[in-house]
Scaffold this motif. Structure first.
Motif, PDB file in Angstrom:
ATOM      1  N   MET A   1     -34.320 -14.703  24.668  1.00  0.00           N
ATOM      2  CA  MET A   1     -34.025 -13.300  24.294  1.00  0.00           C
ATOM      3  C   MET A   1     -34.618 -12.696  22.985  1.00  0.00           C
ATOM      4  N   VAL A   2     -34.811 -11.167  22.927  1.00  0.00           N
ATOM      5  CA  VAL A   2     -35.495 -10.900  21.629  1.00  0.00           C
ATOM      6  C   VAL A   2     -34.245 -10.189  21.000  1.00  0.00           C
ATOM      7  N   GLY A   3     -34.294 -10.045  19.597  1.00  0.00           N
ATOM      8  CA  GLY A   3     -33.473  -9.502  18.852  1.00  0.00           C
ATOM      9  C   GLY A   3     -33.568  -8.177  18.621  1.00  0.00           C
ATOM     10  N   HIS A   4     -33.558  -7.278  19.681  1.00  0.00           N
ATOM     11  CA  HIS A   4     -33.350  -5.859  19.612  1.00  0.00           C
ATOM     12  C   HIS A   4     -32.115  -5.129  19.482  1.00  0.00           C
ATOM     13  N   THR A   5     -31.698  -5.487  18.172  1.00  0.00           N
ATOM     14  CA  THR A   5     -30.223  -5.340  18.102  1.00  0.00           C
ATOM     15  C   THR A   5     -29.619  -3.936  18.491  1.00  0.00           C
ATOM     16  N   PHE A   6     -30.367  -3.035  18.247  1.00  0.00           N
ATOM     17  CA  PHE A   6     -29.835  -1.739  18.474  1.00  0.00           C
ATOM     18  C   PHE A   6     -29.342  -1.400  19.944  1.00  0.00           C
ATOM     19  N   VAL A   7     -30.067  -2.348  20.900  1.00  0.00           N
ATOM     20  CA  VAL A   7     -29.741  -2.075  22.357  1.00  0.00           C
ATOM     21  C   VAL A   7     -28.016  -2.453  22.603  1.00  0.00           C
ATOM     22  N   TYR A   8     -27.580  -3.150  21.204  1.00  0.00           N
ATOM     23  CA  TYR A   8     -26.140  -3.686  21.500  1.00  0.00           C
ATOM     24  C   TYR A   8     -25.227  -2.783  20.775  1.00  0.00           C
ATOM     25  N   SER A   9     -25.778  -1.748  20.095  1.00  0.00           N
ATOM     26  CA  SER A   9     -24.939  -1.140  19.252  1.00  0.00           C
ATOM     27  C   SER A   9     -24.160  -0.112  19.898  1.00  0.00           C
ATOM     28  N   PRO A  10     -22.952   0.102  19.626  1.00  0.00           N
ATOM     29  CA  PRO A  10     -21.967   1.040  20.262  1.00  0.00           C
ATOM     30  C   PRO A  10     -22.547   2.526  20.606  1.00  0.00           C
ATOM     31  N   PRO A  11     -23.321   3.271  19.392  1.00  0.00           N
ATOM     32  CA  PRO A  11     -23.710   4.550  19.568  1.00  0.00           C
ATOM     33  C   PRO A  11     -24.811   4.595  20.510  1.00  0.00           C
ATOM     34  N   VAL A  12     -25.807   3.652  20.561  1.00  0.00           N
ATOM     35  CA  VAL A  12     -26.696   3.452  21.420  1.00  0.00           C
ATOM     36  C   VAL A  12     -26.272   3.434  22.920  1.00  0.00           C
ATOM     37  N   ARG A  13     -25.317   2.392  23.084  1.00  0.00           N
ATOM     38  CA  ARG A  13     -24.839   2.331  24.371  1.00  0.00           C
ATOM     39  C   ARG A  13     -23.934   3.658  24.864  1.00  0.00           C
ATOM     40  N   LYS A  14     -23.460   4.264  24.108  1.00  0.00           N
ATOM     41  CA  LYS A  14     -22.674   5.535  24.522  1.00  0.00           C
ATOM     42  C   LYS A  14     -23.574   6.373  24.910  1.00  0.00           C
ATOM     43  N   VAL A  15     -24.821   6.642  24.155  1.00  0.00           N
ATOM     44  CA  VAL A  15     -25.762   7.641  24.697  1.00  0.00           C
ATOM     45  C   VAL A  15     -26.619   7.182  26.173  1.00  0.00           C
ATOM     46  N   LYS A  16     -26.748   5.663  26.142  1.00  0.00           N
ATOM     47  CA  LYS A  16     -27.111   5.185  27.508  1.00  0.00           C
ATOM     48  C   LYS A  16     -26.203   5.738  28.515  1.00  0.00           C
ATOM     49  N   GLU A  17     -24.858   5.697  28.111  1.00  0.00           N
ATOM     50  CA  GLU A  17     -23.814   6.034  29.438  1.00  0.00           C
ATOM     51  C   GLU A  17     -23.757   7.516  29.600  1.00  0.00           C
ATOM     52  N   TYR A  18     -24.281   8.339  28.539  1.00  0.00           N
ATOM     53  CA  TYR A  18     -24.230   9.708  29.033  1.00  0.00           C
ATOM     54  C   TYR A  18     -25.676  10.114  29.780  1.00  0.00           C
ATOM     55  N   ILE A  19     -26.516   9.180  29.420  1.00  0.00           N
ATOM     56  CA  ILE A  19     -27.777   9.498  30.168  1.00  0.00           C
ATOM     57  C   ILE A  19     -27.309   9.081  31.877  1.00  0.00           C
ATOM     58  N   ARG A  20     -26.975   7.916  31.991  1.00  0.00           N
ATOM     59  CA  ARG A  20     -26.577   7.187  33.414  1.00  0.00           C
ATOM     60  C   ARG A  20     -25.775   8.179  34.124  1.00  0.00           C
ATOM     61  N   THR A  21     -24.541   8.746  33.555  1.00  0.00           N
ATOM     62  CA  THR A  21     -23.826   9.212  34.287  1.00  0.00           C
ATOM     63  C   THR A  21     -24.135  10.742  34.609  1.00  0.00           C
ATOM     64  N   GLY A  22     -25.431  11.079  34.184  1.00  0.00           N
ATOM     65  CA  GLY A  22     -26.108  12.526  34.508  1.00  0.00           C
ATOM     66  C   GLY A  22     -25.532  13.773  33.502  1.00  0.00           C
ATOM     67  N   ILE A  23     -24.829  13.375  32.525  1.00  0.00           N
ATOM     68  CA  ILE A  23     -24.158  14.531  31.574  1.00  0.00           C
ATOM     69  C   ILE A  23     -25.529  15.068  31.041  1.00  0.00           C
ATOM     70  N   VAL A  24     -26.535  14.430  30.553  1.00  0.00           N
ATOM     71  CA  VAL A  24     -27.705  14.692  30.088  1.00  0.00           C
ATOM     72  C   VAL A  24     -28.720  15.584  30.843  1.00  0.00           C
ATOM     73  N   GLY A  25     -28.604  15.028  32.125  1.00  0.00           N
ATOM     74  CA  GLY A  25     -29.529  15.819  33.128  1.00  0.00           C
ATOM     75  C   GLY A  25     -30.813  15.214  32.990  1.00  0.00           C
ATOM     76  N   ASP A  26     -31.732  15.784  33.362  1.00  0.00           N
ATOM     77  CA  ASP A  26     -33.252  15.270  33.424  1.00  0.00           C
ATOM     78  C   ASP A  26     -33.630  15.516  31.739  1.00  0.00           C
ATOM     79  N   ILE A  27     -34.039  14.272  31.247  1.00  0.00           N
ATOM     80  CA  ILE A  27     -34.492  14.400  29.951  1.00  0.00           C
ATOM     81  C   ILE A  27     -35.884  14.951  29.857  1.00  0.00           C
ATOM     82  N   TYR A  28     -36.144  15.901  28.916  1.00  0.00           N
ATOM     83  CA  TYR A  28     -37.247  16.697  28.553  1.00  0.00           C
ATOM     84  C   TYR A  28     -38.013  15.892  27.540  1.00  0.00           C
ATOM     85  N   PHE A  29     -37.323  15.621  26.630  1.00  0.00           N
ATOM     86  CA  PHE A  29     -38.123  14.926  25.337  1.00  0.00           C
ATOM     87  C   PHE A  29     -36.935  14.203  24.473  1.00  0.00           C
TER      88      PHE A  29
END
Lengths: 348, 348, 348, 348
Positions: free
Chosen positions: C115-143
């Protein structure tokens, strides 16, 4: 519609502009003793017709806006109402509740519209907060705390209380649908002869506390009101360009103790929402509402009664401040509430 | 030096940590009735020696820190002072001025150091503001306005006034070098039985007004104090990471009228400076100051007198709040100021 | 579980603390060449067992955490994997993709968790953004546009790119579920010999652009990432205490022209939401995830493959920066993606 | 002075207003093909004389302001200059350096003033930063990083680079007194056919890097430029009402190693100063400067040369963006620098 604006000093030209922007006036007159002031308005709004003597103008108008110094509101509004014309008086309506009450009675007697320029009541963030309160999202309101401070212009005829508190009072009365019953106020004249900072505590019959901090002396501008309720809390910050209202799903719940023992508290922290708000200028919304009332005969939202209620609250705060902060009960007995109140003002 | 810490609940472990970090203690003891609490401290600080009975510990210490619930401060501090040991009592010093005064007298009689844990007095931003005031940069202070609000933990033994106001009072007394003579306070118990929001107005003999807004119920945390003076204004915002103090070269000057006529005001807006501040933790600075006083016998900056003055101001505010906000004069007559005051507290 | 931590310099003690806080380790060892460093850790965490020679420790551990300088990651992780023990390596995994690939293969061959210590992947805000992206709320990402700048500590063995970009890269790879195919990077060594400011552009096969601004030289700290999508936009600001993630219901929609003519755009501005986020420290979440994987044999979310992908992207950016900013294609051909990828990394 | 304004669309009326506010024009003409646009301007500024045909107007003017679409700047400015009249052309001066160079030559040949509307060069915060740079407070500049993003209006004739980058380029050229020699730019057309987000890296001969982030798609508005120098750092944030410029006494110093060994860094963090800034509107300052130059024949600060330099930098960035981000050298060889440059532009 023909509309006249009396008083073309600091604020009057803004009212002229709003009337122009409604695109609903056939003719707009403006009136001021100062030829320089009149010329300036006409240069900016060439469609406006300048008038030097008020009396000449009133008869040619369907409605008149009064933006003169506070001391003169009563006399001018009286003249207009006696001729049965609609009038929009800048806030505060008058310098005493006796004057304010008489103006209300004159409006009734002459079947003329009387509206007070409590502009904030028409502003989208203030109305959004009202919606949150009305629909129960905020729950029972515990207290309101407001700061309206800035290195502002020291007025020469009225103190900071009469200059700034009308804003907060009109907002409070609109939000709470109720009048305060008691007040204590302290202030200090730091620079010059009139109080330029003040702190006012209003008590409402429901138990709600409202704390107003107002000042012409402050290092940075604050226009911030906090409402704390049993179900959520909110901040209305008028200096914030994009998030003027923020609703916090936050609170403390008291759990009824299961056994004979101590109460338990549970803390709740949920999401924060900044609603999208209509960007229309409040002054334009106010101008249109006034013209609507003139045309339909409807009672304005910021009618004479609200104007009077604000003056009553100001007067009581003044008494308290003069006495060094002692409590003053606000007496509404001689202010019989009219049978029909606006639905809006009844709800909360 | 041997140092003991009594009370290992919420705050005590922080004091243990500070004592450890001074690197000046030969032995640190910690004492608590709860074995669990003791065990937790020892796990975190293995060098610390746990003690269950206070009496066993006091004799082995040169100085004792009291971090127990407020109700017990008096009894515990008395025990320590009677044995001639130095004591640092958490704020507020006691729950009545009678108690506080007796502790002061005991300290004198036993030639023992009595210090109160008014930590903010040792914090770099608070000291920087004091420096601005002392050197005349701020000029004559007109008023101080402070907000200390947050969705905080509702205490069960003391109300919000006794929980939060000691911070602001110690800061005010330190900055102004003076005690308030009059107070009015209002509050409300929104959730639970004890007041959880309060507004307090303190009057100082010099005319300075201080307004404290304190609350356990607020949508967003505020730790913000504004000082407005005749020469400049400043904001101390403890939630701001990089600009805790901001000095505003701003003000209004009253020009003496040349002729018989109206006064003229001139407004001044200059640069804003956020000074660089020492990043040392205030609690460590406090701990070191306490050890210094123990070693040298010097009078602490936050001595018993300041502790008493804060309790007097709290007690008066409590009386006012209980009576619904009426004014209460603060009586210092039975609190004879000791002949030698700290130079620091005399200046302003 | 017995866990060892190798390297007790700047970061290691934080990993020791996290392991202690999991309350899941029977024995925690710490290892460092420096006796002073070891002593310091043991003073802070007396339950931890200090070891001077790594080899003695590995055999007594079920899992080992490597927090040594980047240059040594490969050799140490190799030693651990060869003995079949689980390893958590601090980011970046290694200083070349050859090394990173070899470690992945060793983990596979020895059936050991890497395992690699990429801590941010486990941080709640980063995971919340992932959830927004996965559920389609953000739509297609431009940049995506990110700033990670501060007056930070100039490292002596690695430049700013290898120091700070691993954070943003792991976040990007996690959010987008994809690897960049092309990079251009520029930088400058302003103070000292190694680049201390850099700007990196990553291109993803889907057309997404990512711009990373990283710097050890900046007047004020920024930890701010903006994601702009076709349905909404969001800001992840790690310096904001209460609103780390803000979702903006904002965008521009392209209307298909009805007639043969110009396209029409419609702008949308809706509410802003700051979701409530779990306050758990990311490092503790990471430590628990590692222990979970060690116990169950599950593949870590930040596995060797992600570690390798990050190193590939860093290596390519390094090449580009050295050549003054020319484009470098990122070659994944010799990095065969393992048959089973984590579900999480497949989605977006 | 008689002044004409050509183009009364989005921006033109602001230039009419500025000219009115200078109170220095005998007659102001405005010209537009659209009668509606003309009527609107005249309603707002009744003193302005509307003209439908440009040719009729030019001869009656001493100076003409061109606020038409970029594509038409060259033809219109040429017509004006050929008649020997002074011209103020909105930014960017033209759509190619060939056009821009020809306009410069025409201005010289006809002894007519040519100024470009790079308004930011006249804005008080930008000039204050220039003062900090010129007086050496910032030291040697390491890099500049700028973000100019917002959910802005998608232009239909020019992409985001030609729309927004002229602002940053004029500021950079003014501050640094130098032109970039190399550029790489990337962008993406997220919505519609033209790039609406872009990132541009400019290299200056002195080694200074400048990174420009520009976008019509962003959740929140940014107008923020950071300058990092060897002696201090600063932030120019045009969205900040009261602290547009903040100077940070912050930096890293490289100590020459005493012995044969590693270099040592020392970090410095001092006070932050937000200077007081003149509140005059930049557009009014620009208008007055133009009229000054017309009257005295002085060379404008934002003369044809600066207009050309900006177009050269834009053109090169366009080439780079079209090629997917490859480096483009900026060729000034055919742009002979005039013998006498403005003192201001030489210094830095």
């Amino acid at each position: 519609l023909n509309v006249g604006v009396i008083g073309c000093g600091y604020w009057g030209p803004n009212l002229v502009r709003s009337m122009v922007e409604t695109n609903r006036c056939d003719q707009i007159f403006c009136c001021d003793r100062s030829k320089t002031a009149l010329a300036k308005v006409v240069r900016r709004f060439p469609c406006v017709c300048p008038v030097e003597r008020m009396d000449d103008m009133i008869d040619r108008c369907d409605a008149v806006v009064v933006a003169t110094p506070v001391m003169t509101h009563y006399e001018i509004a009286k003249t207009i109402l006696l001729r049965g014309k609609a009038v929009l008086v800048e806030k505060p309506l008058a310098i005493s509740c006796t004057q304010a009450r008489e103006l209300m009675e004159l409006a009734d007697a002459n079947n003329a519209t009387l509206m007070v320029g409590h502009t904030f009541v028409y502003s989208p963030p203030v109305r959004k907060v009202k919606e949150y309160i009305r629909t129960g999202i905020v729950g029972d309101i515990y207290f309101v705390s407001s700061s309206r401070v800035n290195l502002g212009i020291h007025q020469k005829d009225i103190n900071v209380l009469w200059d700034l508190a009308p804003h907060d009072l009109s907002i409070l009365l609109y939000w709470l649908g109720d009048n305060p019953c008691r007040v204590s106020a302290i202030g200090r004249a730091c620079v010059g002869a009139l109080p330029d900072v003040a702190n006012i505590h209003y008590y409402f019959p429901s138990g709600i506390l409202a704390n107003l901090e107002i000042s012409w002396l402050a290092p940075s501008k604050l226009r911030r009101t906090v409402v704390v309720g049993s179900r959520s809390m909110l901040i209305y910050d008028d200096t914030n360009v994009t998030e003027k209202v923020k609703l916090y799903d936050k609170g403390v719940d008291l759990k009824t103790p299961e056994s004979f023992g101590e109460y338990q508290l549970s803390y709740r922290t949920g999401e924060i929402v900044a609603p999208n708000l209509d960007g229309t200028e409040p002054l334009l919304l106010e101008a249109n509402h006034f013209l609507d009332c003139v045309e339909t005969g409807a009672q304005p939202e910021t009618d004479g009664q609200m104007g009077l209620d604000v003056v009553l609250a100001l007067e009581a705060a003044s008494h308290s401040m003069r006495s060094g902060g002692r409590f003053v009960e606000i007496d509404y007995s001689s202010a019989p509430v009219p049978e029909l109140m606006l639905e809006e003002r009844r709800i909360a």
